[in-house]
Design a protein around this motif. Structure first.
Motif, PDB file in Angstrom:
ATOM      1  N   THR A 184      32.280  35.933  33.407  1.00 51.89           N
ATOM      2  CA  THR A 184      31.448  34.799  33.027  1.00 51.89           C
ATOM      3  C   THR A 184      31.458  33.740  34.125  1.00 51.89           C
ATOM      4  O   THR A 184      30.412  33.177  34.460  1.00 51.89           O
ATOM      5  CB  THR A 184      31.917  34.213  31.685  1.00 51.89           C
ATOM      6  OG1 THR A 184      31.843  35.233  30.691  1.00 51.89           O
ATOM      7  CG2 THR A 184      31.065  33.028  31.269  1.00 51.89           C
ATOM      8  N   THR A 185      32.610  33.490  34.711  1.00 50.41           N
ATOM      9  CA  THR A 185      32.706  32.531  35.807  1.00 50.41           C
ATOM     10  C   THR A 185      31.826  32.967  36.969  1.00 50.41           C
ATOM     11  O   THR A 185      31.082  32.166  37.549  1.00 50.41           O
ATOM     12  CB  THR A 185      34.168  32.384  36.274  1.00 50.41           C
ATOM     13  OG1 THR A 185      34.956  31.914  35.185  1.00 50.41           O
ATOM     14  CG2 THR A 185      34.286  31.426  37.432  1.00 50.41           C
ATOM     15  N   MET A 186      31.886  34.242  37.313  1.00 45.55           N
ATOM     16  CA  MET A 186      31.095  34.750  38.434  1.00 45.55           C
ATOM     17  C   MET A 186      29.606  34.655  38.147  1.00 45.55           C
ATOM     18  O   MET A 186      28.833  34.198  38.982  1.00 45.55           O
ATOM     19  CB  MET A 186      31.468  36.191  38.761  1.00 45.55           C
ATOM     20  CG  MET A 186      30.650  36.779  39.906  1.00 45.55           C
ATOM     21  SD  MET A 186      30.927  38.545  40.153  1.00 45.55           S
ATOM     22  CE  MET A 186      30.150  39.223  38.701  1.00 45.55           C
ATOM     23  N   VAL A 187      29.195  35.098  36.972  1.00 43.93           N
ATOM     24  CA  VAL A 187      27.778  35.086  36.626  1.00 43.93           C
ATOM     25  C   VAL A 187      27.251  33.652  36.641  1.00 43.93           C
ATOM     26  O   VAL A 187      26.161  33.376  37.166  1.00 43.93           O
ATOM     27  CB  VAL A 187      27.551  35.771  35.258  1.00 43.93           C
ATOM     28  CG1 VAL A 187      26.151  35.530  34.742  1.00 43.93           C
ATOM     29  CG2 VAL A 187      27.834  37.256  35.379  1.00 43.93           C
ATOM     30  N   THR A 188      28.027  32.726  36.114  1.00 41.77           N
ATOM     31  CA  THR A 188      27.628  31.324  36.119  1.00 41.77           C
ATOM     32  C   THR A 188      27.559  30.787  37.547  1.00 41.77           C
ATOM     33  O   THR A 188      26.613  30.075  37.902  1.00 41.77           O
ATOM     34  CB  THR A 188      28.609  30.497  35.272  1.00 41.77           C
ATOM     35  OG1 THR A 188      28.633  31.040  33.944  1.00 41.77           O
ATOM     36  CG2 THR A 188      28.202  29.036  35.219  1.00 41.77           C
ATOM     37  N   ALA A 189      28.526  31.137  38.386  1.00 40.61           N
ATOM     38  CA  ALA A 189      28.533  30.690  39.785  1.00 40.61           C
ATOM     39  C   ALA A 189      27.345  31.248  40.560  1.00 40.61           C
ATOM     40  O   ALA A 189      26.869  30.633  41.519  1.00 40.61           O
ATOM     41  CB  ALA A 189      29.841  31.090  40.463  1.00 40.61           C
ATOM     42  N   LEU A 190      26.857  32.401  40.144  1.00 42.95           N
ATOM     43  CA  LEU A 190      25.668  32.983  40.770  1.00 42.95           C
ATOM     44  C   LEU A 190      24.380  32.293  40.309  1.00 42.95           C
ATOM     45  O   LEU A 190      23.301  32.618  40.779  1.00 42.95           O
ATOM     46  CB  LEU A 190      25.579  34.484  40.471  1.00 42.95           C
ATOM     47  CG  LEU A 190      26.596  35.361  41.191  1.00 42.95           C
ATOM     48  CD1 LEU A 190      26.559  36.775  40.649  1.00 42.95           C
ATOM     49  CD2 LEU A 190      26.365  35.345  42.694  1.00 42.95           C
ATOM     50  N   GLY A 191      24.525  31.333  39.393  1.00 42.88           N
ATOM     51  CA  GLY A 191      23.366  30.596  38.915  1.00 42.88           C
ATOM     52  C   GLY A 191      22.682  31.244  37.741  1.00 42.88           C
ATOM     53  O   GLY A 191      21.544  30.912  37.416  1.00 42.88           O
ATOM     54  N   LEU A 192      23.364  32.156  37.088  1.00 43.07           N
ATOM     55  CA  LEU A 192      22.808  32.863  35.941  1.00 43.07           C
ATOM     56  C   LEU A 192      23.490  32.388  34.669  1.00 43.07           C
ATOM     57  O   LEU A 192      24.583  31.847  34.709  1.00 43.07           O
ATOM     58  CB  LEU A 192      23.011  34.369  36.092  1.00 43.07           C
ATOM     59  CG  LEU A 192      22.516  34.972  37.396  1.00 43.07           C
ATOM     60  CD1 LEU A 192      22.904  36.437  37.477  1.00 43.07           C
ATOM     61  CD2 LEU A 192      21.023  34.807  37.518  1.00 43.07           C
TER      62      LEU A 192
END
Length: 127
Positions: A21-29
């Motif tokens: 979730t952290t990664m997906v959010t950091a990718l702007g998604l």
């Protein structure tokens, strides 16, 4: 004499904590977004599979992600976001591994940028 000659461990989730979730959010998604629902499961996507297997590089993968999702990330921002999936070693694993006297091997279906990041930011891979 022990018949055990080495120990093989999975990296993600066993040695290192993961937070997608952290990664997906950091990718702007948005993990909750229905328009990006398939992006949340990278491993089911052909372009991710190519990247994970080393058949494409991080620049090609970043370009595909940004075109597919409409996000705009520089190469540096993308790499930082991509590596944000890692939350550090599983508590106690570093101390435990330091006591093991057998050769240790890690298996991962992760990407080269992830492995390079872990080598720089954790001590679980040794020297």
């Amino acid at each position: 004499m022990s018949s055990i000659q080495a120990i093989v461990l999975d990296v993600g989730g066993v040695l290192v904590r993961l937070n997608f979730t952290t990664m997906v959010t950091a990718l702007g998604l948005s993990p909750e977004s229905t328009s990006h629902a398939t992006m949340y499961r990278f491993d089911s996507l052909p372009n991710y599979d190519r990247f994970e297997r080393g058949l494409s590089n991080i620049d090609e993968f970043r370009e595909w992600i940004t075109q597919t999702t409409g996000t705009s990330l520089s190469p540096e921002q993308f790499l930082m976001a991509w590596n944000s999936v890692f939350e550090g070693p599983v508590p106690g694993v570093t101390e435990l591994l330091s006591k093991v006297k057998l050769p240790l091997y890690g298996l991962s279906n992760s990407t080269l940028p992830h492995i390079e990041h872990l080598r720089k930011t954790t001590s679980i891979f040794g020297s």
